[in-house]
Design an enzyme around this catalytic site. Structure first.
Site, PDB file in Angstrom:
ATOM      1  N   GLY A  65       9.541   2.659   8.455  1.00 17.97           N
ATOM      2  CA  GLY A  65       9.464   1.635   6.845  1.00 17.97           C
ATOM      3  C   GLY A  65       9.817   3.383   5.904  1.00 17.97           C
ATOM      4  N   GLY A  88      13.442  -1.863  17.337  1.00 22.54           N
ATOM      5  CA  GLY A  88      14.392  -1.151  18.249  1.00 22.54           C
ATOM      6  C   GLY A  88      15.088   0.358  18.455  1.00 22.54           C
ATOM      7  N   GLY A 128       7.612   7.814  14.854  1.00 24.37           N
ATOM      8  CA  GLY A 128       7.750   7.079  16.214  1.00 24.37           C
ATOM      9  C   GLY A 128       9.632   7.345  15.906  1.00 24.37           C
ATOM     10  N   ASP A 153       1.557   6.670   4.838  1.00 23.79           N
ATOM     11  CA  ASP A 153       0.350   6.843   5.523  1.00 23.79           C
ATOM     12  C   ASP A 153      -0.731   8.083   5.312  1.00 23.79           C
ATOM     13  OD1 ASP A 153       0.815   4.229   5.565  1.00 23.79           O
ATOM     14  OD2 ASP A 153       0.943   4.646   8.017  1.00 23.79           O
ATOM     15  N   GLU A 188      -6.537  -0.350   5.427  1.00 23.68           N
ATOM     16  CA  GLU A 188      -6.046  -1.762   6.289  1.00 23.68           C
ATOM     17  C   GLU A 188      -6.737  -1.650   8.130  1.00 23.68           C
ATOM     18  OE1 GLU A 188      -2.229  -1.945   6.340  1.00 23.68           O
ATOM     19  OE2 GLU A 188      -2.111  -0.223   7.114  1.00 23.68           O
ATOM     20  N   ARG A 224     -13.495 -10.362  -5.280  1.00 25.00           N
ATOM     21  CA  ARG A 224     -12.764 -10.663  -4.950  1.00 25.00           C
ATOM     22  C   ARG A 224     -11.911 -10.224  -4.813  1.00 25.00           C
ATOM     23  NH1 ARG A 224     -11.517 -15.667  -8.941  1.00 25.00           N
ATOM     24  NH2 ARG A 224     -13.597 -16.092  -8.925  1.00 25.00           N
TER      25      ARG A 224
HETATM   26  O1  F6P Z   1       3.468   3.215   7.864  1.00 28.17           O
HETATM   27  C1  F6P Z   1       3.459   2.782   6.627  1.00 28.17           C
HETATM   28  C2  F6P Z   1       2.998   1.472   6.326  1.00 28.17           C
HETATM   29  O2  F6P Z   1       3.214   0.742   5.065  1.00 28.17           O
HETATM   30  C3  F6P Z   1       1.666   1.469   7.306  1.00 28.17           C
HETATM   31  O3  F6P Z   1       0.721   2.046   5.998  1.00 28.17           O
HETATM   32  C4  F6P Z   1       1.546  -0.250   7.216  1.00 28.17           C
HETATM   33  O4  F6P Z   1       0.708  -0.800   7.957  1.00 28.17           O
HETATM   34  C5  F6P Z   1       2.716  -0.705   7.688  1.00 28.17           C
HETATM   35  O5  F6P Z   1       3.124   0.133   7.886  1.00 28.17           O
HETATM   36  C6  F6P Z   1       3.566  -1.827   7.066  1.00 28.17           C
HETATM   37  O6  F6P Z   1       4.659  -2.288   8.144  1.00 28.17           O
HETATM   38  P1  F6P Z   1       5.920  -2.786   7.798  1.00 28.17           P
HETATM   39  O7  F6P Z   1       6.554  -2.988   6.478  1.00 28.17           O
HETATM   40  O8  F6P Z   1       6.277  -3.808   8.883  1.00 28.17           O
HETATM   41  O9  F6P Z   1       4.637  -4.823   7.347  1.00 28.17           O
END
Ligand code: F6P
EC number: 2.7.1.11
Length: 364
Positions: free
Chosen positions: A11, A77, A119, A142, A237, A282
Site C-alpha cells: 500500500g 502478487g 509482505g 500502520d 478497524e 453516526r
Molecule cells: O497497511 C496499510 C493499510 O492502509 C491498512 O491500514 C489497511 O487495512 C490496508 O492497508 C488497506 O489496504 P487496501 O488499500 O488494499 O484496501
C-alpha cells in the site's frame, strides 16, 4: 556505471517519494552510481517490455512533499507469487523470482532498495537468500513493523485522524451526537490510539485490547449524566469486542448480518444500540484519506533519513538488512528481525497507560 534499482511495494504511504528522492540525492554524490526505479514494484521488471524509470535529479525534483509514489506500487502478487490464469479460468500463481534476478543482471543492476511493509520485506529476504544484493526500507502507516521504532507515514496518518476528531467534535457538540470514527491500522491500534489521545476523544478501542461494550456504554452514560450529550469514539478497524471472533462466526450461522458487518464502526454502532444507548450515533470511516496526500514534516525527515541510510548501506554492502529507526539513530538491522511478527500496541505500554490515565481506554 553502477546501478541501484528502487522499488516501492504494498500500500502507498506518505513519505515514499521523500525516500526515493533521498536515495537519488545521496547516490548523486558518488560519481559512478545511477538510480533506476521499477514501475509498480517488481512488476516493472517482470513485465514485457520491462517498465523502468531513470531516477535522476530532474525526476525527483520537488517530490519530497508529494504523497503516493512516482514509480507506482502494487499489493498483488510479486516475483514469488505472480498471478497466472489457469486453463479452467481460475487464478493461480507462479514463482518468477529466478527470471526476475536474471533480468536484473541483464539490466546491470548491482543492488536493489525495496521500500515496503511486512509482505515486501519477506520478499526482500527471500530474494536475498537467492543471492540478490538487496536492502529493505520499512514503510507502513500502520507502524506495525518489527525492529524499527517508527515507520514513516504513521505520523501523517495520526495527524489526519486527529484532525478528523477535531472536526467531528464541533459537529458532534452542535447536534448532541456520538460519532464513531474508524481508523486504519490492520491488526494494530497505533493510529487510533495516538489520534484518540491527541484529539481528546471520549473512548478508544483497539485490536490489542478486546472491548467490553458495557464499559463503553458506561463511559457514555457518565457523560450524559454530566449533561454532555456528545462524544467521539475512535475505533481501530481491527478492534473486536470480547469474544468477538466467536460472535462473528456465530452470527453467520444464525444469519444475523449485523454482527458481521464489514467495518468496525458499523459493528460498534449496532452493539451500542443493542446495549440500549439511545443517543443519535453516526459513523465516519476515514479509510484511504489516512494514506493519501502530503506527509508531515516528521515523516519527510524520517523518510529522508531512511533514503540516505539505504544508499549508504548499498555502498557498505549491508545486504540482507533493513534500515531502522532506533532513537536517535538510523541503523541497519537484519531483515529477519523485521519479518514474521507484528509490532502491536503493548497493553502494558506507557501509551496505553496514558490513554487509561485520561479515561479513554478501558481494560483490566
Ligand atoms: O497497511 C496499510 C493499510 O492502509 C491498512 O491500514 C489497511 O487495512 C490496508 O492497508 C488497506 O489496504 P487496501 O488499500 O488494499 O484496501
Amino acid at each position: 556505471m553502477k546501478r541501484v534499482l528502487v522499488a516501492t511495494g504494498g500500500g502507498d504511504c506518505p513519505g515514499l517519494n521523500a525516500v526515493i528522492r533521498a536515495v537519488v540525492k545521496r547516490a548523486a554524490q558518488e560519481k559512478d552510481w545511477e538510480v533506476i526505479g521499477s514501475i509498480q514494484s517488481f512488476d516493472g521488471i517482470l513485465k514485457e517490455p520491462t517498465e523502468i524509470k531513470i531516477l535522476d535529479d530532474a525526476a525527483v525534483k520537488g517530490i519530497h512533499y508529494q504523497g503516493g509514489t512516482i514509480i507506482g506500487t502494487t499489493t498483488k502478487g510479486g516475483p514469488f507469487a505472480w498471478p497466472v490464469k489457469n486453463s479452467d479460468g481460475t487464478w493461480g500463481s507462479a514463482d518468477r523470482s529466478d527470471e526476475m534476478i536474471r533480468k536484473l543482471q541483464y539490466l546491470g543492476v548491482d543492488a536493489v532498495i525495496s521500500i515496503g511493509g511486512d509482505g515486501s520485506q519477506k520478499i526482500s529476504q527471500q530474494l536475498f537468500e537467492k543471492g540478490l544484493n538487496i536492502i529493505g526500507v520499512p514503510k507502513t502507516i500502520d507502524n506495525d513493523l518489527m525492529a524499527t521504532d517508527f515507520t514513516f507515514g504513521y505520523q501523517t496518518a495520526v495527524q489526519v485522524c486527529t484532525e478528523a476528531v477535531d472536526k467531528l467534535k464541533t459537529t458532534a457538540a452542535s447536534h448532541n451526537r456520538i460519532f464513531i470514527l474508524e481508523a486504519m491500522g490492520r491488526d494494530a491500534g497505533w493510529i487510533a490510539l495516538s489520534a484518540a489521545i491527541a484529539g481528546g476523544a471520549e473512548a478508544c478501542l483497539i485490536p490489542e485490547i478486546p472491548y467490553d461494550i458495557q464499559k463503553v456504554k458506561e463511559k457514555l452514560d457518565t457523560r450524559f449524566l454530566k449533561g454532555k450529550g456528545f462524544g467521539i469514539i475512535v475505533i481501530a478497524e481491527g478492534a473486536m469486542p470480547i469474544g468477538g471472533e466467536a460472535l462473528a462466526e456465530e452470527s453467520v450461522e444464525v444469519g444475523n448480518p449485523n454482527l458481521k458487518l464489514s467495518g468496525a464502526a458499523d459493528r460498534l454502532l449496532y452493539e451500542l444500540k443493542e446495549a440500549g444507548v439511545e443517543a443519535d450515533i453516526r459513523t465516519t470511516v476515514l479509510g484511504h484519506l489516512q494514506r493519501g496526500g502530503i506527509p508531515t514534516a516528521y515523516d519527510r525527515v524520517l523518510a529522508t533519513q531512511f533514503g540516505v541510510k539505504a544508499f549508504e548501506m548499498v555502498l557498505e554492502k549491508k545486504f540482507g538488512h533493513m534500515v531502522a529507526y532506533h532513537h536517535p539513530e538510523v541503523v541497519a538491522v537484519p531483515l529477519l528481525d523485521a519479518i514474521g511478527k507484528q509490532n502491536l500496541v503493548n497493553p502494558d505500554s506507557n501509551l496505553v497507560k496514558t490513554a487509561k490515565g485520561v479515561g479513554i481506554c478501558f481494560g483490566d
